[in-house]
Design a protein around this motif. Structure first.
Motif, mmCIF file in Angstrom:
data_model
loop_
_atom_site.group_PDB
_atom_site.id
_atom_site.type_symbol
_atom_site.label_atom_id
_atom_site.label_comp_id
_atom_site.label_asym_id
_atom_site.label_seq_id
_atom_site.Cartn_x
_atom_site.Cartn_y
_atom_site.Cartn_z
ATOM 1 N N ASP A 66 44.172 32.865 43.736
ATOM 2 C CA ASP A 66 45.316 31.845 43.164
ATOM 3 C C ASP A 66 44.327 30.676 42.539
ATOM 4 O O ASP A 66 44.908 29.470 41.922
ATOM 5 N N LEU A 91 53.833 31.437 46.644
ATOM 6 C CA LEU A 91 54.256 30.385 45.662
ATOM 7 C C LEU A 91 53.103 29.926 44.738
ATOM 8 O O LEU A 91 53.094 29.854 43.589
ATOM 9 N N THR A 92 51.863 30.008 45.425
ATOM 10 C CA THR A 92 50.546 29.343 44.702
ATOM 11 C C THR A 92 50.091 30.609 43.768
ATOM 12 O O THR A 92 49.863 30.340 42.784
ATOM 13 N N ASP A 93 50.592 31.965 44.146
ATOM 14 C CA ASP A 93 50.028 32.894 43.095
ATOM 15 C C ASP A 93 51.005 32.956 41.847
ATOM 16 O O ASP A 93 50.650 33.110 40.779
ATOM 17 N N GLU A 94 52.232 32.379 42.292
ATOM 18 C CA GLU A 94 53.376 32.527 40.939
ATOM 19 C C GLU A 94 52.743 31.146 39.992
ATOM 20 O O GLU A 94 52.772 31.476 38.895
ATOM 21 N N LYS A 95 52.342 30.088 40.650
ATOM 22 C CA LYS A 95 52.219 29.081 39.985
ATOM 23 C C LYS A 95 50.737 29.207 39.404
ATOM 24 O O LYS A 95 50.513 28.944 37.933
ATOM 25 N N PHE A 96 49.775 30.202 39.853
ATOM 26 C CA PHE A 96 48.627 30.506 39.259
ATOM 27 C C PHE A 96 48.808 31.382 37.940
ATOM 28 O O PHE A 96 48.283 31.328 36.805
ATOM 29 N N ASN A 98 51.712 31.630 36.261
ATOM 30 C CA ASN A 98 52.436 30.796 35.155
ATOM 31 C C ASN A 98 51.519 29.649 34.423
ATOM 32 O O ASN A 98 51.807 29.771 33.301
ATOM 33 N N GLU A 99 50.557 29.225 35.102
ATOM 34 C CA GLU A 99 49.842 28.207 34.615
ATOM 35 C C GLU A 99 48.355 28.522 34.012
ATOM 36 O O GLU A 99 47.751 27.871 33.163
ATOM 37 N N ASN A 102 48.893 33.578 32.638
ATOM 38 C CA ASN A 102 50.309 33.817 31.894
ATOM 39 C C ASN A 102 50.120 34.945 30.836
ATOM 40 O O ASN A 102 50.728 35.780 30.648
ATOM 41 N N LYS A 119 60.999 36.985 46.605
ATOM 42 C CA LYS A 119 59.998 36.414 45.581
ATOM 43 C C LYS A 119 59.147 37.598 45.314
ATOM 44 O O LYS A 119 58.621 37.665 43.965
#
Length: 240
Positions: A66, A91-96, A98-99, A102, A119
């Motif tokens: 991430d 959550l850090t993986d999801e943010k990675f 998305n940002e 993607n 999740k």
């Protein structure tokens, strides 16, 4: 149907990843799966530089971190033809995703760890689907009898299994820290294989294996080549 079994260049503490890089040319390898999961940015730069010095042509599957930057994904995609990525459901993986990643999300598959929460399933639907860690499933669902975990196979009917990991499952358990919850848990899945019988469990899940499967073990590439032969016997597909 399984078409390819990839040796795994792992970077966990028990894996001599620098020696594995030396094995690439010594053994005439042209493609591997890459697991830079324990390497910080400077170490990953060293890893990429050393890989460039080999005759390696392809890295079909990469386990993401991430903290990776976009240029790293571009390197995998453009230089090594990587089309399969996996990561966890933190959550850090999801943010990675998305940002940073993607544009690659259709090629990113979410790995089942020790805990399968909402999740995990949500992120798998948003991305390409599942990365089936076969040893984790056998450990938590079959050996430890987690009823919720057993539902994972049902979910495979709705979402794609894009890639998978195969590690060792031992007779005796050991302690590890779960990446999702941070808790100390008991498990039978390990990244070092001591005996070929520790992959016999894979026979139960042949119907769930995707086209490309990756060995996630600390064993040397020379040892992994022997493990591949054992897996071929277990899977019993004529196309090998």
């Amino acid at each position: 149907m399984v078409e390819k079994i990839l040796l795994g260049l792992t970077t966990t503490p028990g894996s001599d990843w620098q020696e594995k890089i030396k094995e690439i040319d010594r053994l005439g390898l042209r493609e591997v799966a890459l697991f830079p999961t324990y390497l910080k940015p400077d170490e990953r730069r060293e890893l990429y530089y050393k890989l460039e010095q080999t005759k390696l042509k392809s890295i079909p599957h990469v386990h993401l971190r991430d903290d990776m930057e976009k240029w790293e994904l571009e390197l995998f995609w453009d230089r090594y033809g990587t089309r399969l990525f996996n990561t966890h459901a933190r959550l850090t993986d999801e943010k990675f995703i998305n940002e940073v990643a993607n544009q690659y999300k259709e090629n990113i598959f979410i790995e089942n760890g020790a805990v399968l929460n909402d999740k995990f399933f949500e992120l798998a639907k948003k991305c390409g689907g599942f990365c089936f860690d076969v040893s984790h499933y056998h450990d938590f669902a079959e050996i430890q009898g987690d009823k919720d975990y057993k539902k994972l196979l049902e979910s495979f009917k709705d979402e794609k299994i894009g890639c998978c990991h195969i590690s060792a499952v031992a007779e005796k358990s050991g302690a590890f820290i779960d990446l999702i919850t941070g808790r100390s848990l008991k498990g039978y899945s390990f990244h070092y294989l001591n005996n070929h019988s520790e992959i016999d469990y894979v026979e139960k899940y042949v119907d769930y294996l995707p086209e490309i499967i990756s060995i996630e073990l600390e064993n040397s590439f020379e040892e992994q080549l022997e493990i591949v032969e054992r897996l071929k016997e277990i899977i019993s597909y004529d196309n090998f």
